[in-house]
Design a protein around this motif. Structure first.
Motif, mmCIF file in Angstrom:
data_model
loop_
_atom_site.group_PDB
_atom_site.id
_atom_site.type_symbol
_atom_site.label_atom_id
_atom_site.label_comp_id
_atom_site.label_asym_id
_atom_site.label_seq_id
_atom_site.Cartn_x
_atom_site.Cartn_y
_atom_site.Cartn_z
ATOM 1 N N GLU A 49 -19.538 19.464 -3.946
ATOM 2 C CA GLU A 49 -19.599 20.817 -3.646
ATOM 3 C C GLU A 49 -18.122 21.310 -3.109
ATOM 4 N N ARG A 50 -17.450 22.509 -3.944
ATOM 5 C CA ARG A 50 -16.042 22.781 -3.509
ATOM 6 C C ARG A 50 -16.080 23.281 -2.083
ATOM 7 N N GLY A 51 -15.112 22.733 -1.044
ATOM 8 C CA GLY A 51 -14.888 23.157 0.349
ATOM 9 C C GLY A 51 -15.778 22.389 1.183
ATOM 10 N N LYS A 52 -16.665 21.574 0.671
ATOM 11 C CA LYS A 52 -17.765 20.963 1.592
ATOM 12 C C LYS A 52 -17.032 19.764 2.235
ATOM 13 N N TYR A 53 -16.172 19.057 1.726
ATOM 14 C CA TYR A 53 -15.610 17.747 2.087
ATOM 15 C C TYR A 53 -14.195 18.034 2.211
ATOM 16 N N GLN A 54 -13.528 17.126 3.166
ATOM 17 C CA GLN A 54 -12.103 17.089 3.364
ATOM 18 C C GLN A 54 -11.898 15.569 3.205
ATOM 19 N N GLY A 55 -10.586 15.168 2.739
ATOM 20 C CA GLY A 55 -10.064 13.874 2.568
ATOM 21 C C GLY A 55 -8.664 13.760 2.340
ATOM 22 N N PHE A 56 -8.075 12.521 2.388
ATOM 23 C CA PHE A 56 -6.709 12.109 2.195
ATOM 24 C C PHE A 56 -6.599 10.976 1.305
ATOM 25 N N ALA A 57 -5.591 11.143 0.553
ATOM 26 C CA ALA A 57 -5.344 9.695 -0.388
ATOM 27 C C ALA A 57 -3.827 9.756 -0.075
ATOM 28 N N TRP A 58 -3.470 8.362 -0.234
ATOM 29 C CA TRP A 58 -2.038 7.935 -0.020
ATOM 30 C C TRP A 58 -1.762 6.478 -0.698
ATOM 31 N N GLY A 59 -0.860 6.336 -1.315
ATOM 32 C CA GLY A 59 -0.454 5.040 -1.738
ATOM 33 C C GLY A 59 0.887 4.733 -1.911
ATOM 34 N N PHE A 60 1.188 3.506 -2.175
ATOM 35 C CA PHE A 60 2.434 2.922 -2.195
ATOM 36 C C PHE A 60 2.513 1.566 -3.102
ATOM 37 N N GLY A 61 3.769 1.093 -3.350
ATOM 38 C CA GLY A 61 3.829 0.052 -4.319
ATOM 39 C C GLY A 61 3.975 -1.442 -3.244
ATOM 40 N N LEU A 62 3.101 -2.410 -3.798
ATOM 41 C CA LEU A 62 3.144 -3.514 -3.124
ATOM 42 C C LEU A 62 4.527 -4.487 -3.064
ATOM 43 N N GLU A 63 4.990 -4.344 -4.385
ATOM 44 C CA GLU A 63 6.476 -4.842 -4.447
ATOM 45 C C GLU A 63 7.341 -4.291 -3.743
ATOM 46 N N ARG A 64 7.561 -3.037 -3.169
ATOM 47 C CA ARG A 64 8.288 -2.486 -2.248
ATOM 48 C C ARG A 64 8.079 -3.060 -0.845
ATOM 49 N N LEU A 65 6.802 -3.056 -0.402
ATOM 50 C CA LEU A 65 6.442 -3.527 0.943
ATOM 51 C C LEU A 65 6.885 -5.007 0.866
ATOM 52 N N ALA A 66 6.665 -5.946 -0.103
ATOM 53 C CA ALA A 66 7.108 -7.323 -0.194
ATOM 54 C C ALA A 66 8.601 -7.397 -0.039
ATOM 55 N N MET A 67 9.293 -6.305 -0.800
ATOM 56 C CA MET A 67 10.879 -6.488 -0.711
ATOM 57 C C MET A 67 11.162 -6.397 0.625
ATOM 58 N N MET A 68 10.622 -5.259 1.371
ATOM 59 C CA MET A 68 11.019 -4.832 2.811
ATOM 60 C C MET A 68 10.631 -6.045 3.836
ATOM 61 N N LYS A 69 9.513 -6.653 3.584
ATOM 62 C CA LYS A 69 9.130 -7.672 4.526
ATOM 63 C C LYS A 69 9.922 -9.218 4.357
ATOM 64 N N TYR A 70 10.083 -9.346 3.125
ATOM 65 C CA TYR A 70 10.533 -10.550 2.698
ATOM 66 C C TYR A 70 12.263 -10.420 2.612
ATOM 67 N N LYS A 71 12.886 -9.429 2.564
ATOM 68 C CA LYS A 71 14.361 -9.205 2.161
ATOM 69 C C LYS A 71 14.598 -9.585 0.814
ATOM 70 N N ILE A 72 13.702 -9.070 -0.106
ATOM 71 C CA ILE A 72 13.949 -9.411 -1.497
ATOM 72 C C ILE A 72 14.779 -8.330 -1.909
ATOM 73 N N ASN A 73 15.841 -8.473 -2.890
ATOM 74 C CA ASN A 73 16.785 -7.418 -3.348
ATOM 75 C C ASN A 73 16.629 -7.134 -4.885
ATOM 76 N N ASP A 74 15.803 -7.794 -5.507
ATOM 77 C CA ASP A 74 15.383 -7.449 -6.903
ATOM 78 C C ASP A 74 13.898 -7.488 -7.484
ATOM 79 N N ILE A 75 13.549 -6.598 -7.819
ATOM 80 C CA ILE A 75 11.701 -6.361 -8.084
ATOM 81 C C ILE A 75 11.604 -7.397 -9.252
#
Length: 344
Positions: free
Chosen positions: A304-330
């Motif tokens: 039903e419209r207006g009955k619930y609220q929620g949030f959605a979010w997303g990101f790239g796993l490759e980007r997180l891996a590159m940040m965590k392990y200092k990888i410079n080329d996907i």
């Protein structure tokens, strides 16, 4: 259920003390870990528990299952070793042979880390098809028919007849958001769910772009869900993932399936927000997109419209891996070069 699991553990510990033959241990494994075992039936019913019960019973059940498996395997190994010792003489002074062991791909490591963190926060893991209908990939999540994301430059179309009915085209999914409505049609709020998986975009490949990559989707729906809930969960996740306290910053943005929508940044994992070459001296690193789920999406799911609220979010796993392990080329993730993957 907790008492039943404890009783199963007690019965097992009593029975294994009396085993002396390998066959007895194999029979025990079938009795306590087999598909038709009482323990396995209890584990299947975990999904029907409340989030609080899952947090209490789930980890304990996994520990019991691991303990049973470990003790049985250790018992079998001990018996086999004793038998082998009697059959052959071993020269303990001879040099051993190096055993080459396999290892997980860095993306698998990152995905498992993400899943472990979110399941400890009460999230369930959902899955969806990589080849999906145009309806679930676009229409159901409020992406208009004339949206640029539907063009050939962004989407791999499997079937796109000119005279097709609305939503009947077949595509390689362009984002893991295709899981949202499919999950909501089968479940009623409140719920917390994550959906990691592979996605596809028809675009040129370079050091920071790939036609095939992995995304992570999170969806939280309930009666009183707000942006504050998102900020807390996001800060908790990123701080645990990178092993340091991080902050979240929101910037207004537009995504058809959320309203309001925003891009979110995390404080630089390299300098802690002070400013460095990694974050272009800003102290922040862009990570992904998020927002409050559009009511049109809820209506499509049958809510039903207006009955619930929620949030959605997303990101790239490759980007997180590159940040965590200092990888410079996907492109390294899908290169098949073992010199790269064996480092992890």
């Amino acid at each position: 259920m907790l008492e039943k699991i404890k009783k199963i553990k007690e019965n097992f510990l009593e029975e294994i003390k009396k085993t002396t033959q390998e066959k007895e241990l194999v029979d025990l494994r079938v009795k306590y870990l087999g598909k038709k075992s009482e323990f396995n039936q209890l584990l299947k019913n975990l999904k029907n528990l409340s989030p609080e019960e899952k947090r209490e019973i789930g980890p304990f059940a996994n520990e019991v299952k691991k303990e049973i498996y470990t003790k049985i395997e250790a018992g079998i190994t001990k018996i086999e070793d004793a038998e082998n010792t009697e059959k052959e003489w071993i020269d303990v002074t001879a040099p051993g042979k190096k055993i080459r062991q396999g290892h997980l791909h860095p993306l698998s490591i990152v995905q498992r880390d993400i899943e472990d963190i979110f399941t400890t926060m009460g999230f369930e893991i959902a899955d969806g098809p990589e080849v999906d209908s145009e309806y679930y990939n676009f229409d159901a999540i409020n992406i208009p028919a004339d949206h640029p994301a539907r063009d050939m430059q962004d989407t791999f179309w499997i079937s796109k007849e000119a005279d097709r009915k609305k939503g009947e085209g077949i595509v390689l999914r362009t984002q893991t958001s295709n899981v949202q409505v499919q999950y909501m049609q089968k479940h009623k709020p409140p719920f917390r769910v994550i959906a990691p998986g592979r996605v596809f975009r028809s675009e040129a490949t370079d050091a920071s772009h790939e036609h095939t990559f992995h995304q992570f989707e999170a969806l939280v729906v309930g009666d009183n869900v707000s942006v504050a809930n998102f900020l807390y969960i996001a800060e908790t996740f990123f701080s645990k993932f990178f092993g340091k306290k991080l902050k979240i910053r929101l910037r207004p943005s537009y995504f058809p399936f959320v309203e309001p929508g925003f891009e979110f940044d995390i404080s630089c994992t390299n300098c802690g927000g002070k400013g460095c070459s990694t974050c272009s001296q800003t102290g922040w690193i862009e990570v992904g997109g998020a927002g409050m789920v559009h009511q049109n999406v809820f209506e499509t799911a049958g809510y039903e419209r207006g009955k619930y609220q929620g949030f959605a979010w997303g990101f790239g796993l490759e980007r997180l891996a590159m940040m965590k392990y200092k990888i410079n080329d996907i492109r390294l993730f899908h290169s098949g070069d073992v010199r790269f993957t064996k480092q992890f």
